[in-house]
Design a protein around this motif. Structure first.
Motif, PDB file in Angstrom:
ATOM      1  N   ILE A   1     -38.340 -44.375 -66.187  1.00 15.73           N
ATOM      2  CA  ILE A   1     -38.160 -44.948 -67.519  1.00 15.73           C
ATOM      3  C   ILE A   1     -39.475 -44.951 -68.279  1.00 15.73           C
ATOM      4  N   SER A   2     -39.349 -45.060 -69.582  1.00 14.01           N
ATOM      5  CA  SER A   2     -40.483 -45.230 -70.475  1.00 14.01           C
ATOM      6  C   SER A   2     -40.084 -46.301 -71.477  1.00 14.01           C
TER       7      SER A   2
ATOM      8  N   GLU B   1     -38.661 -39.646 -75.611  1.00 18.21           N
ATOM      9  CA  GLU B   1     -39.635 -40.434 -76.369  1.00 18.21           C
ATOM     10  C   GLU B   1     -39.819 -39.840 -77.759  1.00 18.21           C
TER      11      GLU B   1
ATOM     12  N   GLY C   1     -47.287 -42.626 -72.516  1.00 18.26           N
ATOM     13  CA  GLY C   1     -46.335 -41.694 -73.108  1.00 18.26           C
ATOM     14  C   GLY C   1     -46.808 -41.277 -74.489  1.00 18.26           C
TER      15      GLY C   1
ATOM     16  N   LEU D   1     -38.442 -37.244 -70.019  1.00 20.09           N
ATOM     17  CA  LEU D   1     -38.948 -38.418 -70.740  1.00 20.09           C
ATOM     18  C   LEU D   1     -39.688 -38.062 -72.030  1.00 20.09           C
TER      19      LEU D   1
ATOM     20  N   ARG E   1     -37.862 -37.461 -64.866  1.00 19.12           N
ATOM     21  CA  ARG E   1     -39.244 -37.516 -65.363  1.00 19.12           C
ATOM     22  C   ARG E   1     -39.556 -36.397 -66.362  1.00 19.12           C
TER      23      ARG E   1
ATOM     24  N   ARG F   1     -44.958 -45.140 -69.606  1.00 18.02           N
ATOM     25  CA  ARG F   1     -44.066 -44.702 -68.533  1.00 18.02           C
ATOM     26  C   ARG F   1     -44.230 -45.581 -67.305  1.00 18.02           C
TER      27      ARG F   1
ATOM     28  N   THR G   1     -36.250 -48.500 -74.590  1.00 15.05           N
ATOM     29  CA  THR G   1     -36.346 -47.979 -73.231  1.00 15.05           C
ATOM     30  C   THR G   1     -35.603 -46.662 -73.176  1.00 15.05           C
ATOM     31  N   VAL G   2     -36.243 -45.637 -72.653  1.00 11.88           N
ATOM     32  CA  VAL G   2     -35.552 -44.381 -72.380  1.00 11.88           C
ATOM     33  C   VAL G   2     -35.560 -44.167 -70.877  1.00 11.88           C
ATOM     34  N   GLU G   3     -34.450 -43.648 -70.375  1.00 13.90           N
ATOM     35  CA  GLU G   3     -34.282 -43.449 -68.938  1.00 13.90           C
ATOM     36  C   GLU G   3     -33.750 -42.044 -68.710  1.00 13.90           C
ATOM     37  N   SER G   4     -34.426 -41.308 -67.830  1.00 11.30           N
ATOM     38  CA  SER G   4     -34.056 -39.922 -67.582  1.00 11.30           C
ATOM     39  C   SER G   4     -34.849 -39.404 -66.386  1.00 11.30           C
TER      40      SER G   4
ATOM     41  N   TRP H   1     -45.354 -45.345 -76.269  1.00 13.89           N
ATOM     42  CA  TRP H   1     -44.558 -45.334 -75.046  1.00 13.89           C
ATOM     43  C   TRP H   1     -45.442 -45.516 -73.826  1.00 13.89           C
TER      44      TRP H   1
END
Length: 110
Positions: free
Chosen positions: A3-4, A72, A100, A68, A65, A94, A60-63, A92
């Protein structure tokens, strides 16, 4: 899953979250609830959550790596454009400790 996160200082977090979800909802699955102050954006490569707090919008972004930076970028780029008048800054961070992307409106004409 990696996540970031970003904490975006603003006195209008709900407005920006709602606007971002409505805009992104033209191309992807997106939702925002005024009642809960929470929203989601569902991309092919991952998801983003939006949480309006009293003085900030939490992102929050989730993916995986490798995805990301792209998530973002798309979330940050759109949000900073919407918040040009308020000079929003999205930084951001990470979950592995890496910094980020950073988004800010550097164009005084925007």
């Amino acid at each position: 899953m990696p996540i970031s996160t970003a904490r975006v200082a603003t006195d209008r977090p709900g407005r920006y979250a709602k606007q971002l979800a409505a805009h992104m909802g033209r191309k992807i699955e997106a939702a925002y609830s005024d009642e809960t102050g929470r929203g989601t954006l569902v991309f092919g490569a991952g998801t983003a959550t939006l949480e309006a707090q009293a003085d900030a919008l939490l992102l929050t972004v989730e993916s995986e790596r490798e995805n990301l930076p792209g998530l973002e970028d798309v979330v940050g780029r759109h949000l900073v454009r919407f918040g040009a008048r308020d000079e929003l800054v999205i930084e951001w961070q990470r979950d592995n400790g890496e910094a980020g992307l950073v988004h800010r409106n550097d164009d005084p004409e925007a």
